[in-house]
Design an enzyme around this catalytic site. Structure first.
Site, PDB file in Angstrom:
ATOM      1  N   PRO A 276       0.850  -1.203   0.000  1.00 53.86           N
ATOM      2  CA  PRO A 276       0.000   0.000   0.000  1.00 53.86           C
ATOM      3  C   PRO A 276       0.879   1.244   0.000  1.00 53.86           C
ATOM      4  CG  PRO A 276       0.071  -0.980   2.195  1.00 53.86           C
ATOM      5  CD  PRO A 276       0.851  -1.894   1.304  1.00 53.86           C
TER       6      PRO A 276
ATOM      7  N   ASP B  76       5.809   3.056   1.980  1.00 50.45           N
ATOM      8  CA  ASP B  76       5.064   1.850   2.320  1.00 50.45           C
ATOM      9  C   ASP B  76       4.250   2.159   3.577  1.00 50.45           C
ATOM     10  OD1 ASP B  76       4.129  -0.610   3.163  1.00 50.45           O
ATOM     11  OD2 ASP B  76       5.997  -1.672   2.749  1.00 50.45           O
ATOM     12  N   HIS B  77       2.914   2.242   3.420  1.00 53.11           N
ATOM     13  CA  HIS B  77       2.063   2.683   4.523  1.00 53.11           C
ATOM     14  C   HIS B  77       2.019   1.661   5.660  1.00 53.11           C
ATOM     15  CE1 HIS B  77      -0.533   5.391   6.445  1.00 53.11           C
ATOM     16  NE2 HIS B  77      -1.234   5.809   5.405  1.00 53.11           N
ATOM     17  N   ARG B  78       2.481   0.436   5.425  1.00 49.03           N
ATOM     18  CA  ARG B  78       2.524  -0.544   6.501  1.00 49.03           C
ATOM     19  C   ARG B  78       3.565  -0.172   7.552  1.00 49.03           C
ATOM     20  NH1 ARG B  78       3.479  -5.765   2.826  1.00 49.03           N
ATOM     21  NH2 ARG B  78       5.092  -4.307   2.108  1.00 49.03           N
ATOM     22  N   VAL B  79       4.541   0.657   7.139  1.00 50.60           N
ATOM     23  CA  VAL B  79       5.634   1.036   8.036  1.00 50.60           C
ATOM     24  C   VAL B  79       5.680   2.539   8.261  1.00 50.60           C
ATOM     25  CG1 VAL B  79       8.149   0.963   8.377  1.00 50.60           C
ATOM     26  CG2 VAL B  79       6.985  -0.968   7.276  1.00 50.60           C
TER      27      VAL B  79
END
Length: 456
Positions: free
Chosen positions: A254, A428-431
């Site tokens: 994402p 990276d929106h997960r991080v």
């Protein structure tokens, strides 16, 4: 008993290799360590060396064939030793046909050739497992510890005589412009080997600029042939890897994007001053080097952006290793400048130029293009104003650098023309959350607009 030569995993992510060129012909004598062939991996052209001595009895696959790792490519044995047709690798190239499957007339025990462990943890490539690790660069030896180069008297080698040297030593000498006639070898029967050339440039004057033979790749977009509506070109190993990594990045990750415009007027003046001060005293510092330094120092302040996504955990790096995108003939490769936050602009300039040159020549070692913690892609020199770059997993961020152009803006209450540059960060929106990425990009902008911070 004949010894099998198999396609080795010459890089951490290699699953198959294209046999570019045979360096030994059938019937040629082979010593341990001799170069048998050049192989195109997913990132570079590397050497397949002999693990046993004897005679090259059979080339199982022809030049140009693509062979899976661990498949048979050749047989080495005693002169005159009989070999069957053998079950060779099934080349995936349309130009190559495998030998017919027929058992040998005499059942022999085949010597097992060790191959690199493909299951070991690696750093950055797509096939890397979660616990990947990076390999630190070897320290540069001091002049006192560097090996000495012994030069032989000119009279010791008759005119026209062939100098005894290993294939690797010959190629190194050709690339560095070193005359082998003035060097005595430490190998068997006085043979010159690679270690004899260490430090040779400091002892022997280079007669001509070093050149590197370009790797023979099919053109990415060949010219059309009259009368043919299209032309099919087989995928190279690097293009296959790029396709695989893009599918791993664009789909599952994402991604969001942040763009900031930077006033580069002071950085421009600083670079002009550096050029005049260091004229003839080393490599020229480019704007890309300045951006690398600024991003490396900003990552030190924002470790949340200096991270890897590892599926079941996030790895936050305490070291800063910058991957810089370099366009090569058939794709893209990202050599890594390690510990970029600890290096001076001059050191970064020298290293980036060396890595880029060897990347284009496809001569990088696997440890030189793996293990990056953050990436930079610069298309400013191609007059691109702004673009978005694809994240290089397992990294979680990349900055796309546009061109530096003059624009009329309001500065200090007045309309004037200033040099500006746009940076676009893919996150990276997960991080990386939006505010986290914005704060990092703001720090990069501050450093570029105040370049003295880069040498503080």
């Amino acid at each position: 008993m004949a010894t099998k030569v198999v396609m080795e995993a010459l890089s951490p992510t290699m699953e198959e290799g294209r046999l570019v060129e045979w360096k030994k012909g059938e019937g040629d004598p082979v010593a341990v360590g001799d170069v048998l062939a050049e192989v195109e991996t997913d990132k570079a052209v590397m050497e397949l060396v002999a693990r046993a001595g004897g005679t090259l009895l059979k080339q199982v696959v022809p030049a140009g064939a693509t062979v899976p790792v661990s498949e048979l490519v050749a047989l080495i044995g005693e002169p005159g030793e009989a070999v069957g047709n053998g079950v060779g690798a099934q080349p995936r190239s349309g130009r190559a046909q495998a030998a017919a499957a027929e058992p040998p007339s005499v059942e022999a025990k085949q010597a097992t050739q060790p191959t690199p462990d493909r299951d070991r943890p690696v750093s950055m490539p797509p096939a890397a497992p979660a616990g990947a690790a990076t390999e630190a660069p070897r320290p540069t030896p001091s002049p006192e510890s560097a090996p000495r180069v012994h030069t032989a008297p000119a009279a010791s080698i008759p005119a026209g005589a062939r100098v005894k040297a290993s294939p690797l030593a010959r190629r190194m000498a050709a690339e560095r412009g070193i005359d082998l006639n003035g060097i005595s070898g430490s190998g068997p029967e006085g043979r010159i080997v690679a270690r004899d050339l260490e430090g040779a440039a400091a002892v022997q004057a280079v007669r001509a600029p070093a050149t590197t033979r370009p790797a023979p790749f099919p053109a990415a977009a060949p010219r059309g042939v009259p009368g043919q509506p299209f032309t099919d070109v087989p995928l190279t190993q690097i293009r296959k890897t790029i396709a695989k990594r893009l599918a791993q990045s664009i789909g599952p990750i994402p991604t969001f994007y942040l763009t900031s415009e930077v006033d580069m007027e002071r950085a421009w003046e600083a670079r002009e001053s550096l050029k005049s001060v260091s004229e003839g005293q080393g490599p020229k510092v480019s704007f890309n080097d300045i951006v690398i330094k600024a991003i490396a120092m900003a990552l030190r302040q924002h470790p949340a952006c200096n991270a890897w996504w590892q599926e079941d955990h996030i790895r936050y790096w305490n070291e800063v290793h910058i991957s810089m995108a370099v366009a090569v003939e058939d794709g893209l490769i990202t050599p890594v400048i390690r510990y970029a936050d600890l290096k001076s602009l001059r050191e970064i300039a020298a290293e980036s130029q060396d890595l880029a040159a060897r990347a284009r020549a496809r001569r990088l070692k696997p440890e030189e293009y793996t293990g990056g913690t953050f990436s930079i892609s610069n298309l400013g020199m191609l007059d691109i104003e702004e673009f978005t770059a694809v994240i290089n997993p397992p990294e979680t961020g990349i900055v796309a650098v546009g061109r530096i152009g003059e624009q009329p803006i309001v500065h200090d209450g007045e309309v004037m023309v200033r040099r500006r540059m746009r940076l676009t960060m893919s996150c990276d929106h997960r991080v990386i959350d939006g505010a986290t990425g914005a704060q990092f990009l703001k720090t990069v902008k501050t450093m570029l607009e105040n370049p003295l911070a880069l040498v503080y």
